[in-house]
Design an enzyme around this catalytic site. Structure first.
Site, PDB file in Angstrom:
ATOM      1  N   THR A  46       0.827  -1.209   0.000  1.00  0.00           N
ATOM      2  CA  THR A  46       0.000   0.000   0.000  1.00  0.00           C
ATOM      3  C   THR A  46       0.858   1.255   0.000  1.00  0.00           C
ATOM      4  O   THR A  46       0.555   2.233  -0.693  1.00  0.00           O
ATOM      5  CB  THR A  46      -0.914   0.021   1.236  1.00  0.00           C
ATOM      6  N   THR A  47       1.949   1.233   0.781  1.00  0.00           N
ATOM      7  CA  THR A  47       2.836   2.392   0.917  1.00  0.00           C
ATOM      8  C   THR A  47       3.457   2.782  -0.417  1.00  0.00           C
ATOM      9  O   THR A  47       3.840   3.936  -0.618  1.00  0.00           O
ATOM     10  CB  THR A  47       3.920   2.091   1.965  1.00  0.00           C
ATOM     11  N   TYR A 109     -13.510  -3.700   0.054  1.00  0.00           N
ATOM     12  CA  TYR A 109     -14.749  -3.175  -0.533  1.00  0.00           C
ATOM     13  C   TYR A 109     -15.904  -4.176  -0.544  1.00  0.00           C
ATOM     14  O   TYR A 109     -17.026  -3.842  -0.183  1.00  0.00           O
ATOM     15  CB  TYR A 109     -14.515  -2.632  -1.957  1.00  0.00           C
ATOM     16  N   TYR A 135      -2.570 -10.050   5.106  1.00  0.00           N
ATOM     17  CA  TYR A 135      -2.511  -8.660   5.543  1.00  0.00           C
ATOM     18  C   TYR A 135      -3.894  -8.250   6.017  1.00  0.00           C
ATOM     19  O   TYR A 135      -4.831  -8.172   5.220  1.00  0.00           O
ATOM     20  CB  TYR A 135      -2.021  -7.775   4.394  1.00  0.00           C
ATOM     21  N   ARG A 140      -8.558  -0.085   5.865  1.00  0.00           N
ATOM     22  CA  ARG A 140      -8.541   0.045   4.407  1.00  0.00           C
ATOM     23  C   ARG A 140      -9.517  -0.918   3.727  1.00  0.00           C
ATOM     24  O   ARG A 140     -10.016  -0.632   2.637  1.00  0.00           O
ATOM     25  CB  ARG A 140      -7.130  -0.197   3.864  1.00  0.00           C
ATOM     26  N   LYS A 164       0.376 -10.008   8.601  1.00  0.00           N
ATOM     27  CA  LYS A 164       0.671  -8.627   8.968  1.00  0.00           C
ATOM     28  C   LYS A 164      -0.598  -8.081   9.607  1.00  0.00           C
ATOM     29  O   LYS A 164      -1.610  -7.862   8.929  1.00  0.00           O
ATOM     30  CB  LYS A 164       1.063  -7.798   7.733  1.00  0.00           C
ATOM     31  N   ILE A 206       6.265  -5.091   9.610  1.00  0.00           N
ATOM     32  CA  ILE A 206       6.443  -4.513   8.268  1.00  0.00           C
ATOM     33  C   ILE A 206       6.114  -3.046   8.449  1.00  0.00           C
ATOM     34  O   ILE A 206       4.967  -2.675   8.687  1.00  0.00           O
ATOM     35  CB  ILE A 206       5.546  -5.189   7.224  1.00  0.00           C
TER      36      ILE A 206
END
Length: 292
Positions: A46-47, A109, A135, A140, A164, A206
């Site tokens: 994502t980063t 979503y 993750y 998000r 994560k 992470i």
């Protein structure tokens, strides 16, 4: 799995003024992580603003990191999605020879049930040629993978090796650590909770902030893993304010502002993300001036 005990860094994607990828800056970032004690690198998480990169740009990022790393650190590739079939096909077709694991976010979503999440990762595990790290980031994805579901996944699929965990809930993290098999990696996805999670039995992080302070943050994690909480917390409190700052206006706006002030990159993001406000940039600059 020992490759992923310690500090992993979720790499940003630096952009030039025209918003093309700044390959030289990315090479320099990788080198800085390697030289300062980071244990592994996560590519296209994502980063990295991966949602704003096209297929060719993603491949350029991969090629750049793989070449600069030159097999010195283990590499993890971010590959997730909310279309299970398409993700499985992508995993089967991809050249993953440079990577040791896949970081795969829970479907976003769609808001699947716990059974839907389980079935998604069952399919992904069957399709993936590499070990998987789940993750969980409810902020998000709009859905939380409950500890019981992660425990079920951990026990049912040998190639799903860790998670994560970024729910931002220390109680949930402790429950998760208590449930899963001892060799299953519970990795912090929340910089502020990293040390408490490590001391509770987690295997590392992470991280985003470690990209800006790789030596200090990786040392903190190492001390935590060695069972030296007093020394580790000295570093935690030294870095604590910077963690608050870099997430104040979202990720990666904060870390990009910090890295810009450190002279590592140009401060550019792709829409719909925008750079940190001048007020936040000033606060980060003030922190860096006083950081010793």
């Amino acid at each position: 799995m020992k490759s992923f005990i310690g500090t992993g860094v979720a790499l940003i994607t630096p952009f030039k003024e025209d918003l093309s990828i700044d390959v030289q800056a990315l090479e320099n970032l990788v080198e800085n992580q390697v030289e300062n004690g980071i244990d592994y690198l996560v590519v296209l998480g994502t980063t990295a603003e991966s949602a704003s990169l096209n297929k060719e740009e993603k491949q350029l990022v991969i090629n750049t990191v793989v070449k600069q790393n030159n097999k010195r650190l283990p590499l993890v590739l971010g590959m997730g999605g909310n279309n299970t079939y398409s993700l499985c096909e992508e995993l089967k077709a991809a050249d993953l020879s440079a990577f040791e694991a896949i970081l795969s976010v829970s479907p976003f979503y769609n808001k699947p049930t716990q059974e839907g999440i389980y079935q998604h990762f069952k399919a992904v595990a069957a399709a993936s040629p590499l070990p998987l790290i789940l993750y969980n980031v409810p902020g998000r994805t709009a859905s939380n993978i409950l500890p019981e579901t992660i425990n079920r996944i951990a026990r049912d699929f040998d190639n799903i090796i860790g998670v994560k965990e970024a729910a931002g809930d220390m109680v949930q993290a402790m429950k998760l650590i208590s449930l899963v098999p001892k060799d299953f990696l519970v990795i912090s996805g929340d910089d502020m909770l990293t040390l408490p999670m490590v001391l509770a039995g987690g295997k590392g992080v992470i991280s985003v902030i470690a990209q800006g302070f790789p030596a200090e943050f990786s040392k903190m994690v190492s001390l935590g893993l060695e069972g030296k909480p007093a020394e580790a917390y000295q570093l935690h409190y030294k870095l604590q304010r910077s963690i608050d700052l870099i997430f104040a206006e979202g990720n990666p706006a904060g870390i990009k502002a910090l890295l810009t002030l450190k002279g590592s990159i140009q401060n550019n993001l792709r829409l719909p993300l925008v750079k940190a406000t001048p007020a936040l940039q000033q606060q980060i600059e003030d922190f860096l001036k006083n950081f010793k």
